[in-house]
Design a protein around this motif. Structure first.
Motif, mmCIF file in Angstrom:
data_model
loop_
_atom_site.group_PDB
_atom_site.id
_atom_site.type_symbol
_atom_site.label_atom_id
_atom_site.label_comp_id
_atom_site.label_asym_id
_atom_site.label_seq_id
_atom_site.Cartn_x
_atom_site.Cartn_y
_atom_site.Cartn_z
ATOM 1 N N LEU A 146 0.826 -1.346 -0.015
ATOM 2 C CA LEU A 146 0.083 -0.050 0.064
ATOM 3 C C LEU A 146 0.759 1.106 0.015
ATOM 4 C CD1 LEU A 146 -2.524 1.496 0.032
ATOM 5 C CD2 LEU A 146 -2.660 1.154 2.856
ATOM 6 N N LEU A 147 1.990 1.274 0.863
ATOM 7 C CA LEU A 147 2.916 2.418 0.941
ATOM 8 C C LEU A 147 3.328 2.744 -0.458
ATOM 9 C CD1 LEU A 147 4.494 1.802 4.364
ATOM 10 C CD2 LEU A 147 2.850 3.382 3.583
ATOM 11 N N SER A 148 3.872 1.663 -1.073
ATOM 12 C CA SER A 148 4.385 1.657 -2.322
ATOM 13 C C SER A 148 3.311 2.226 -3.540
ATOM 14 C CB SER A 148 4.916 0.399 -2.836
ATOM 15 O OG SER A 148 6.005 -0.318 -2.035
ATOM 16 N N THR A 170 8.243 -12.513 11.150
ATOM 17 C CA THR A 170 7.390 -11.684 10.238
ATOM 18 C C THR A 170 6.999 -12.372 9.058
ATOM 19 O OG1 THR A 170 9.351 -10.417 9.169
ATOM 20 C CG2 THR A 170 8.361 -9.580 11.108
ATOM 21 N N THR A 171 6.060 -12.171 8.500
ATOM 22 C CA THR A 171 5.672 -12.948 7.025
ATOM 23 C C THR A 171 4.938 -11.667 6.316
ATOM 24 O OG1 THR A 171 3.206 -13.527 7.773
ATOM 25 C CG2 THR A 171 5.057 -14.843 8.572
ATOM 26 N N PRO A 172 4.637 -11.894 5.265
ATOM 27 C CA PRO A 172 4.070 -10.739 4.417
ATOM 28 C C PRO A 172 2.795 -10.328 4.804
ATOM 29 C CG PRO A 172 5.069 -12.569 2.802
ATOM 30 C CD PRO A 172 5.362 -13.095 3.941
ATOM 31 N N THR A 173 2.151 -11.168 5.663
ATOM 32 C CA THR A 173 0.797 -10.759 5.893
ATOM 33 C C THR A 173 0.807 -10.544 7.362
ATOM 34 O OG1 THR A 173 -0.054 -13.023 6.217
ATOM 35 C CG2 THR A 173 -0.376 -11.687 4.130
ATOM 36 N N LYS A 174 1.600 -11.102 8.149
ATOM 37 C CA LYS A 174 1.462 -11.150 9.846
ATOM 38 C C LYS A 174 2.599 -11.387 10.563
ATOM 39 C CE LYS A 174 -1.268 -13.592 13.267
ATOM 40 N NZ LYS A 174 -1.908 -12.364 13.951
ATOM 41 N N ASN A 175 2.840 -10.782 11.789
ATOM 42 C CA ASN A 175 3.680 -10.912 12.378
ATOM 43 C C ASN A 175 3.375 -12.194 13.557
ATOM 44 O OD1 ASN A 175 5.110 -8.931 11.318
ATOM 45 N ND2 ASN A 175 4.660 -7.390 12.617
ATOM 46 N N TYR A 176 4.461 -13.185 14.010
ATOM 47 C CA TYR A 176 4.173 -14.037 14.931
ATOM 48 C C TYR A 176 5.058 -13.951 16.050
ATOM 49 C CZ TYR A 176 0.962 -16.385 11.268
ATOM 50 O OH TYR A 176 0.014 -16.765 10.409
ATOM 51 N N ARG A 216 -2.641 -2.928 -7.486
ATOM 52 C CA ARG A 216 -3.843 -2.696 -6.878
ATOM 53 C C ARG A 216 -4.699 -3.986 -6.258
ATOM 54 N NH1 ARG A 216 -7.456 1.537 -4.679
ATOM 55 N NH2 ARG A 216 -9.023 0.396 -4.123
ATOM 56 N N ASN A 217 -4.501 -5.033 -7.037
ATOM 57 C CA ASN A 217 -4.907 -6.460 -6.634
ATOM 58 C C ASN A 217 -4.267 -6.933 -5.435
ATOM 59 O OD1 ASN A 217 -6.501 -6.365 -8.929
ATOM 60 N ND2 ASN A 217 -5.386 -7.733 -9.893
ATOM 61 N N LEU A 218 -2.866 -6.533 -5.091
ATOM 62 C CA LEU A 218 -2.237 -7.187 -4.106
ATOM 63 C C LEU A 218 -2.583 -6.409 -2.880
ATOM 64 C CD1 LEU A 218 -0.058 -8.988 -3.018
ATOM 65 C CD2 LEU A 218 1.663 -7.088 -3.625
ATOM 66 N N ILE A 219 -2.652 -5.078 -3.089
ATOM 67 C CA ILE A 219 -3.024 -4.206 -1.683
ATOM 68 C C ILE A 219 -4.581 -4.410 -1.306
ATOM 69 C CG2 ILE A 219 -1.317 -2.521 -2.261
ATOM 70 C CD1 ILE A 219 -3.841 -0.722 -3.025
ATOM 71 N N GLU A 220 -5.457 -4.875 -2.178
ATOM 72 C CA GLU A 220 -6.637 -5.357 -1.638
ATOM 73 C C GLU A 220 -6.552 -6.729 -0.760
ATOM 74 O OE1 GLU A 220 -9.202 -4.966 -5.253
ATOM 75 O OE2 GLU A 220 -9.384 -2.900 -5.172
ATOM 76 N N GLU A 221 -5.719 -7.517 -1.359
ATOM 77 C CA GLU A 221 -5.819 -8.503 -0.904
ATOM 78 C C GLU A 221 -5.061 -8.309 0.891
ATOM 79 O OE1 GLU A 221 -3.064 -11.330 -2.905
ATOM 80 O OE2 GLU A 221 -4.578 -11.357 -4.539
ATOM 81 N N ARG A 222 -3.865 -7.571 0.824
ATOM 82 C CA ARG A 222 -3.463 -7.195 2.232
ATOM 83 C C ARG A 222 -4.251 -6.458 2.906
ATOM 84 N NH1 ARG A 222 2.023 -8.849 0.723
ATOM 85 N NH2 ARG A 222 1.315 -10.618 -0.171
ATOM 86 N N GLY A 223 -5.346 -5.728 2.437
ATOM 87 C CA GLY A 223 -6.046 -4.826 3.019
ATOM 88 C C GLY A 223 -6.768 -5.253 4.252
ATOM 89 N N VAL A 224 -6.922 -6.689 4.479
ATOM 90 C CA VAL A 224 -7.671 -7.271 5.308
ATOM 91 C C VAL A 224 -6.743 -7.781 6.560
ATOM 92 C CG1 VAL A 224 -9.567 -7.996 3.919
ATOM 93 C CG2 VAL A 224 -7.690 -9.472 4.112
ATOM 94 N N THR A 225 -5.380 -7.234 6.302
ATOM 95 C CA THR A 225 -4.424 -8.093 7.259
ATOM 96 C C THR A 225 -4.277 -7.269 8.837
ATOM 97 O OG1 THR A 225 -2.644 -6.707 6.397
ATOM 98 C CG2 THR A 225 -2.870 -8.884 5.464
ATOM 99 N N SER A 226 -4.715 -6.118 8.715
ATOM 100 C CA SER A 226 -4.887 -5.382 10.184
ATOM 101 C C SER A 226 -5.867 -4.075 9.847
ATOM 102 C CB SER A 226 -3.468 -4.851 10.228
ATOM 103 O OG SER A 226 -3.268 -3.381 9.440
#
Length: 251
Positions: A146-148, A170-176, A216-226
């Motif tokens: 999203l920042l990019s 850390t992972t592309p979608t979540k920190n464990y 844009r497709n990628l950021i919409e996928e990541r948009g639900v991560t937090s």
């Protein structure tokens, strides 16, 4: 690292570029840019305007002194705390001094304030020169797409080691937290190495999506991560459609 920054193509406001041999958006190693980074006056994010103004003046003065002593300095820091107009003023003054790489200070605080985050990046991109590249500090991996997309060209390393100290993978979608999620029995060094690989992978992932016009497709996928990520995307779409449309290719 060379001085000239070239934009090769756009995906929305996102910029696929090149800085010497470096493809952007990229992960910049903090230690490797120390010799071309100007000193600044660090100030907290949520402070009185008078203190923020003082911090901007001191930052500009330090950057000017650094440029006089070391003409090879290429990168400086945009201070200004939570005040967008001060950030823009600081960025423009640093450009006038000859800096074309600018680090946005208080990145960790901005990620917790989605409206401020979006407004600041959009206004900086509108007001600064196109060949000025922006670097974000301490970005969560899930936020990097999203920042990019909004116009950030690089991200400072450091979060990989920081999270390893906390025993966090850390992972592309979540920190464990590995104390809670028993995913691995790695030591601190191994965790840091994995976290660094994740940062590099996400940056590469973003570049490839830009090349294929699918960021844009990628950021919409990541948009639900937090919640912060989702809020920032909604704010961008609701309040900055003009910025998105003027930078989006028509087919």
């Amino acid at each position: 690292m060379v001085e000239k920054f070239e934009i090769k193509s756009h995906d929305g406001p996102g910029r696929l570029g090149r800085l010497g041999d470096i493809q952007t958006p990229a992960i910049f190693n903090e230690k490797e840019i120390e010799n071309i980074l100007a000193d600044d006056e660090q100030t907290a994010y949520n402070i009185e305007r008078e203190i923020a103004e003082w911090g901007v003046r001191r930052t500009i003065k330090k950057a000017e002194n650094e440029k006089n002593q070391n003409p090879n300095s290429k990168i400086a820091v945009i201070q200004g705390s939570k005040y967008v107009d001060l950030r823009i003023e600081c960025g423009k003054k640093l450009e006038e001094l000859g800096y074309n790489g600018l680090i946005i200070a208080n990145g960790d605080d901005l990620l917790l304030h989605p409206r401020d985050l979006v407004n600041l990046i959009v206004e900086l991109r509108k007001n600064l020169k196109p060949n000025t590249y922006l670097i974000f500090t301490f970005a969560e991996c899930s936020f990097i797409p999203l920042l990019s997309y909004m116009g950030i060209d690089g991200f400072l390393s450091g979060s990989d080691e920081y999270y390893s100290y906390l025993n966090v993978l850390t992972t592309p979608t979540k920190n464990y937290d590995l104390e809670v999620y028993k995913l691995s029995e790695m030591n601190q060094k191994q965790i840091a190495e994995c976290n660094k690989k994740t940062l590099d992978f996400v940056a590469s992932e973003v570049r490839e999506h830009m090349k294929n016009k699918t960021l844009r497709n990628l950021i919409e996928e990541r948009g639900v991560t937090s919640p912060q990520n989702a809020s920032a995307l909604r704010i961008l779409d609701k309040y900055h459609q003009d910025y998105l449309q003027e930078n989006t290719q028509l087919y």
